[in-house]
Design an enzyme around this catalytic site. Structure first.
Site, short mmCIF file in Angstrom:
data_model
loop_
_atom_site.label_atom_id
_atom_site.label_comp_id
_atom_site.label_asym_id
_atom_site.label_seq_id
_atom_site.Cartn_x
_atom_site.Cartn_y
_atom_site.Cartn_z
N THR A 371 0.92 -1.13 0.00
CA THR A 371 0.00 0.00 0.00
C THR A 371 0.95 1.17 0.00
O THR A 371 2.16 0.97 0.13
CB THR A 371 -0.86 -0.03 1.29
OG1 THR A 371 -1.68 -1.18 1.25
CG2 THR A 371 -1.73 1.19 1.47
N THR A 389 -4.09 2.00 -2.17
CA THR A 389 -3.64 0.61 -2.25
C THR A 389 -4.35 -0.20 -3.33
O THR A 389 -5.45 0.14 -3.75
CB THR A 389 -3.88 -0.10 -0.89
OG1 THR A 389 -3.22 -1.35 -0.90
CG2 THR A 389 -5.36 -0.32 -0.61
O1 DON Z 1 -6.99 -1.61 3.44
C1 DON Z 1 -6.22 -2.31 4.06
O2 DON Z 1 -6.13 -2.31 5.26
C2 DON Z 1 -5.28 -3.21 3.29
N1 DON Z 1 -5.85 -3.55 2.02
C3 DON Z 1 -3.99 -2.53 3.15
C4 DON Z 1 -2.98 -3.37 2.46
C5 DON Z 1 -1.62 -2.94 2.78
O3 DON Z 1 -1.37 -2.07 3.54
C6 DON Z 1 -0.57 -3.68 2.13
N2 DON Z 1 0.68 -3.01 2.39
N3 DON Z 1 1.66 -2.88 2.71
#
Ligand code: DON
Length: 573
Positions: A371, A389
């Site tokens: 993300t 993300t």
């Molecule tokens: O919205 C969320 O919480 C997740 N889809 C975020 C994913 C995420 O942070 C991946 N990253 N490093």
């Protein structure tokens, strides 16, 4: 963006100049911190061209879709927290939605078991994208520049290409087998079937054309017409659910921010469908009665206190949090200081609680996540915290053929089945069950900390379930431990999420005697992150007595870029 700026940015990457610095970056009239050097340069150029923080964030957001494709996106979603200099604070929710044909048990087999990979590695994993609607709505309501001005830099980067930084070339190569499953993905992320190498020019013609359609027609350039046709054709080819109607129906939502206070600071953060703001405020409320500053950074006392706050807050997440348009989230109570204190009444400074007393167990994270978070403050005092993300790194890995853009696999953030972990080991129940048109629960925590009526700190992070605890630690580092923004962002981190009952921590993050002290209190399960894989990526900016300061997270190759006008430069001579 003038071509010369693209060239300079390209050269810096080619030389692998480390953008992350020990000293914070400085700007008198604006500062932008993102995961991509190019995107930060785009944001700062927009400020230089007279744009405000929202213009800069939107331009950097489009640029990230080109230069940081693992998370920057057109085919995903995000949350933006905006605070204007006049004190107006608002959030834009452009989280993906479940398509109309989605159903509660769509990832279960005939025995009622979750089918592995369906919610992460298939066309069924894709939620209706929200990013383009959200960025354009933010621009229209709070920006000052035209759509053309803010999208053009991204088009230039896609059309002319940029020199591939080493981290990106390696990331493409690592995932080449995953991309190979989809011809359109292989076409973008390999050089005619061969891995790209660092220093090669990375050109994305299809993506440039998609961006041009958005520049020309606004949201209709994405949610209708050719882009929509290509996206729906991709869905039909691969058995996905998104229809033209789903795309036309998609709307971003303006929501009131969640507000809390912590030691005389105002916390302005993201409400549901993210759990980020609620948990952040709840955890700050739990630790506020304790003298964290005297207890000290990295001490066993402080870590124990924070772990216990995290344990309780994440247990509430699993039960109470989901899309507020579908489920009555008890928000006032969750963010209430008295509630936090009662929830923390059983805290024992000498003894760890047992998560198993509170709920069921789960499994660890399997796939590397991605993300991205950016932070912006302009010279007027407008501030933007923006997290966006595709969910896991490169989302579903599916490029919608002909668009050049990756599609998310955000559907995995729903609870496919009660008490069954998602890719981040997070549990959920009714509140976050799948329903048509519903937004899946998030942990993204874009946050603005306000002091004496001015934005003091803008922060947030990627990292799935670790987003909220990363944001918490940056804020505590600044407020309790008096760190500057580089120190606060760079300091080692740890994370606990109630289930699984274990603490993850970074190499050199906890000293052996501190670890012993924590084990003696009953914290027995520890997971050391592999070297080179940190927790979070908290690109943050801060207002100080000495101007605006920014730091990209030293765990990754982002950059903070400051802007000082000629007026500012003359004044400081
Ligand atoms: O919205 C969320 O919480 C997740 N889809 C975020 C994913 C995420 O942070 C991946 N990253 N490093």
């Amino acid at each position: 963006m003038p071509r010369i700026i693209v060239l300079i940015a390209t050269l810096c990457c080619a030389l692998d100049l480390s953008a992350a610095q020990r000293e914070p970056r400085h700007g008198d009239d604006g500062i932008v911190a993102t995961r991509s050097y190019f995107a930060s340069v785009v944001g700062a150029s927009i400020l230089r061209g007279g744009g405000n923080a929202v213009d800069a964030a939107v331009a950097a957001g489009f640029a990230l879709a080109v230069t940081h494709p693992s998370a920057g996106n057109l085919g995903g979603g995000g949350f933006m927290v905006i605070r204007m200099a006049d004190g107006t604070a608002i959030t834009n929710d452009h989280r993906e939605k479940a398509p109309a044909a989605a159903s509660r048990d769509m990832y279960l087999d005939d025995e009622g078991e979750v089918v592995e990979g369906l919610s992460t590695r298939s066309h069924l994993a894709v939620g209706v994208p929200g990013t383009v609607a959200g960025l354009l709505d933010a621009l229209e309501k709070y920006g000052t520049m035209s759509r053309k001005e803010v999208i053009q830099p991204a088009i230039v980067l896609a059309r002319n290409g940029f020199v591939l930084p080493r981290d990106l070339a390696l990331a493409f190569e690592r995932r080449k087998d995953q991309f190979a499953r989809y011809p359109a993905s292989a076409e973008v992320f390999t050089n005619e079937g061969e891995p790209y190498t660092a220093g090669e020019l990375f050109v994305q013609h299809d993506l440039a054309r998609t961006l041009e359609r958005i520049r020309r027609r606004g949201r209709d350039g994405f949610y209708k017409g050719k882009t929509a046709d290509l996206l729906v054709a991709e869905m039909e080819r691969g058995g996905g659910l998104i229809t033209h109607q789903d795309l036309e129906d998609y709307m971003s939502v303006w929501r009131e921010p969640l507000r809390g206070t912590y030691r005389g600071h105002e916390i302005v953060s993201m409400p549901p469908p993210s759990s980020g703001g609620a948990l952040l405020i709840q955890m700050l409320n739990m630790i506020e009665p304790y003298d964290v500053s005297t207890m000290g950074f990295g001490s066993a006392d402080t870590i124990h206190l924070m772990i216990e706050a995290e344990r309780r807050a994440y247990a509430d997440r699993a039960e109470h949090l989901g899309d507020p348009d579908f489920y009555p989230v008890p928000m006032a109570r969750l963010t209430d200081k008295d509630y936090a204190r009662s929830r923390f009444e059983d805290f024992d400074p000498n003894k760890a609680s047992l998560s198993s007393d509170i709920g069921p167990g789960t499994t660890p994270v399997k796939e590397s996540p991605d993300t991205t978070h950016m932070s912006v403050i302009d010279g007027e005092g407008n501030a933007v915290a923006y997290t966006t993300t595709l969910n896991l790194s490169y989302g579903s890995k599916i490029v919608a053929a002909g668009t050049g853009m990756l599609l998310n696999n955000e559907m995995d953030d729903f609870s496919s089945k009660d008490n069954t972990p998602n890719a981040f080991g997070l549990l959920g129940r009714e509140a976050n069950a799948i329903a048509p048109g519903k937004r899946m629960l998030s942990s993204m925590t874009p946050t603005i900390v306000v002091k004496d009526g001015e934005p003091m700190l803008v922060t947030g992070s990627p990292g799935g379930s670790t987003i909220i605890t990363t944001t918490l630690q940056v804020i505590v580092n600044v407020i309790d431990h008096d760190m500057d923004v580089s120190q606060a962002v760079g300091a080692p981190r740890f994370h606990h999420q109630w289930q699984p009952n274990r603490i993850i921590y970074e190499p050199f993050g906890i000293s052996p005697d501190t670890l012993t002290g924590l084990r003696e209190r009953g914290h027995t399960e520890w997971v050391l992150m592999p070297f080179g894989r940190g927790i979070g990526d908290a690109n943050s900016v801060m207002r100080t007595g000495d101007g605006l300061k920014g730091a990209s997270d030293p765990r990754n190759a982002g950059a903070a870029v400051g802007y000082t006008s000629d007026r500012g430069r003359r004044a400081s001579r």
